[in-house]
Enzyme design. Structure first.
Site, PDB file in Angstrom:
ATOM      1  N   MET A 198      -7.522  16.920  -0.143  1.00  0.00           N
ATOM      2  CA  MET A 198      -8.788  17.639   0.859  1.00  0.00           C
ATOM      3  C   MET A 198      -7.402  17.871   2.322  1.00  0.00           C
ATOM      4  O   MET A 198      -6.818  18.129   2.282  1.00  0.00           O
ATOM      5  CB  MET A 198      -9.318  16.469   1.268  1.00  0.00           C
ATOM      6  N   ASN A 199      -8.671  18.442   3.219  1.00  0.00           N
ATOM      7  CA  ASN A 199      -7.971  19.146   4.179  1.00  0.00           C
ATOM      8  C   ASN A 199      -8.508  18.968   5.583  1.00  0.00           C
ATOM      9  O   ASN A 199      -9.472  18.161   4.887  1.00  0.00           O
ATOM     10  CB  ASN A 199      -8.037  20.682   4.270  1.00  0.00           C
ATOM     11  N   SER A 249     -15.658  12.903   7.491  1.00  0.00           N
ATOM     12  CA  SER A 249     -16.216  14.241   6.363  1.00  0.00           C
ATOM     13  C   SER A 249     -17.168  15.317   7.007  1.00  0.00           C
ATOM     14  O   SER A 249     -17.191  16.420   6.094  1.00  0.00           O
ATOM     15  CB  SER A 249     -16.486  12.954   5.090  1.00  0.00           C
ATOM     16  N   HIS A 268     -14.992   5.915   9.404  1.00  0.00           N
ATOM     17  CA  HIS A 268     -15.393   6.004   8.021  1.00  0.00           C
ATOM     18  C   HIS A 268     -14.721   4.770   7.078  1.00  0.00           C
ATOM     19  O   HIS A 268     -14.828   4.475   5.842  1.00  0.00           O
ATOM     20  CB  HIS A 268     -13.889   7.659   7.894  1.00  0.00           C
ATOM     21  N   GLN A 298      -8.353   2.942  -3.571  1.00  0.00           N
ATOM     22  CA  GLN A 298      -8.326   3.882  -3.272  1.00  0.00           C
ATOM     23  C   GLN A 298      -6.502   4.527  -2.427  1.00  0.00           C
ATOM     24  O   GLN A 298      -6.055   3.757  -1.708  1.00  0.00           O
ATOM     25  CB  GLN A 298      -9.051   3.903  -1.996  1.00  0.00           C
ATOM     26  N   TYR A 313      -8.559  14.104  -6.258  1.00  0.00           N
ATOM     27  CA  TYR A 313      -9.279  15.770  -5.436  1.00  0.00           C
ATOM     28  C   TYR A 313      -8.274  16.090  -4.070  1.00  0.00           C
ATOM     29  O   TYR A 313      -8.379  14.723  -3.242  1.00  0.00           O
ATOM     30  CB  TYR A 313     -10.494  15.351  -4.499  1.00  0.00           C
ATOM     31  N   ARG A 366       0.870  -1.107   0.068  1.00  0.00           N
ATOM     32  CA  ARG A 366       0.332  -0.370  -0.348  1.00  0.00           C
ATOM     33  C   ARG A 366       1.133   0.963  -0.223  1.00  0.00           C
ATOM     34  O   ARG A 366       0.391   2.384  -0.374  1.00  0.00           O
ATOM     35  CB  ARG A 366      -1.150   0.045   1.101  1.00  0.00           C
TER      36      ARG A 366
END
Length: 249
Positions: A147-148, A223, A172, A185, A145, A131
């Site tokens: 993200m923060n 999220s 999550h 992912q 994308y 991974r």
């Protein structure tokens, strides 16, 4: 007032990642003599073959994508063991004859990251190692994308205790595992490296799965309360034949 005790996440870092988004000047490209376009193509094809050889040698991975919409035409995605070989990949593309027809539209530099909220991960684990050095799928689609994590008022991710962060991330992760076999992912960290804190790559044979997983994850508290998202880019993987067809050759 109780003093906040910092509890940073334990992270392991893997390959360095560059998302290099380019716009193609189609008018200039198609007005160029066919011989010039063929020469540019041969040079680009040779460069991509070098990337393929590096991947086969376990020294990186790559993908080229046709991006939908106005934000970019092409994504050159490269992963390497360090920044220096990543810079070389970027420079080789920028010095190529094909680059005369390209403009820069967006880029994101980050490092593949695995995190644990409560205890360090074992870098030699057979679960962890692959991974940290992911191989880009050679088919299908990508959704990228940045993200923060929010730092605003009571919704400050970095003020939460490690156990609370771990609980939120576990929930999550359970959402993400529903898409195992449908979506791959890759998370990369960019704190101190770029304008956002993380980059997220989703790979799938069905782009509708991007909509489904992102929408479902929006309902997770981590999220809904703490996620801030940048622009989304979606593209289709181009192999050598598809890339040549995209260029009208």
């Amino acid at each position: 007032m109780e003093r906040h005790v910092p509890e940073p996440t334990h992270t392991l870092e893997g390959w360095h990642v560059l998302h290099d988004f380019r716009l193609l000047d189609f008018a200039r490209w198609f007005s160029a003599p066919l011989e010039a376009r063929e020469d540019a193509w041969e040079e680009l094809k040779g460069l991509v073959r070098e990337w393929r050889e590096l991947e086969e040698a376990g020294q990186g991975s790559y993908g080229i994508y046709q991006v939908v919409g106005h934000k970019a035409d092409l994504l050159f995605l490269n992963l390497r063991p360090g920044l220096d070989p990543l810079l070389e990949a970027e420079a080789r593309l920028s010095r190529s004859a094909f680059a005369r027809y390209l403009g820069r539209s967006y880029s994101f530099y980050s490092v593949v990251e695995l995190g644990s909220q409560e205890k360090p991960l074992d870098p030699e684990s057979p679960y962890v190692k692959p991974r940290l050095t992911p191989r880009v799928p050679k088919s299908g689609y990508v959704c990228f994308y940045p993200m923060n994590k929010r730092r605003q008022g009571q919704d400050n991710w970095y003020m939460l205790p490690a156990k609370e962060r771990a609980s939120l991330m576990k929930a999550h992760g359970e959402t993400g595992r529903k898409y195992q076999g449908k979506v791959m992912q890759v998370i990369s960290g960019a704190q101190g490296l770029d304008d956002w804190e993380w980059g997220v790559d989703l790979f799938s044979e069905d782009p509708v799965q991007f909509k489904k997983i992102v929408y479902e994850m929006r309902f997770d508290e981590v999220s809904a309360r703490y996620g801030e998202f940048g622009p989304f880019f979606v593209g289709k993987y181009l192999d050598e034949e598809a890339l040549r067809a995209f260029l009208g050759l």
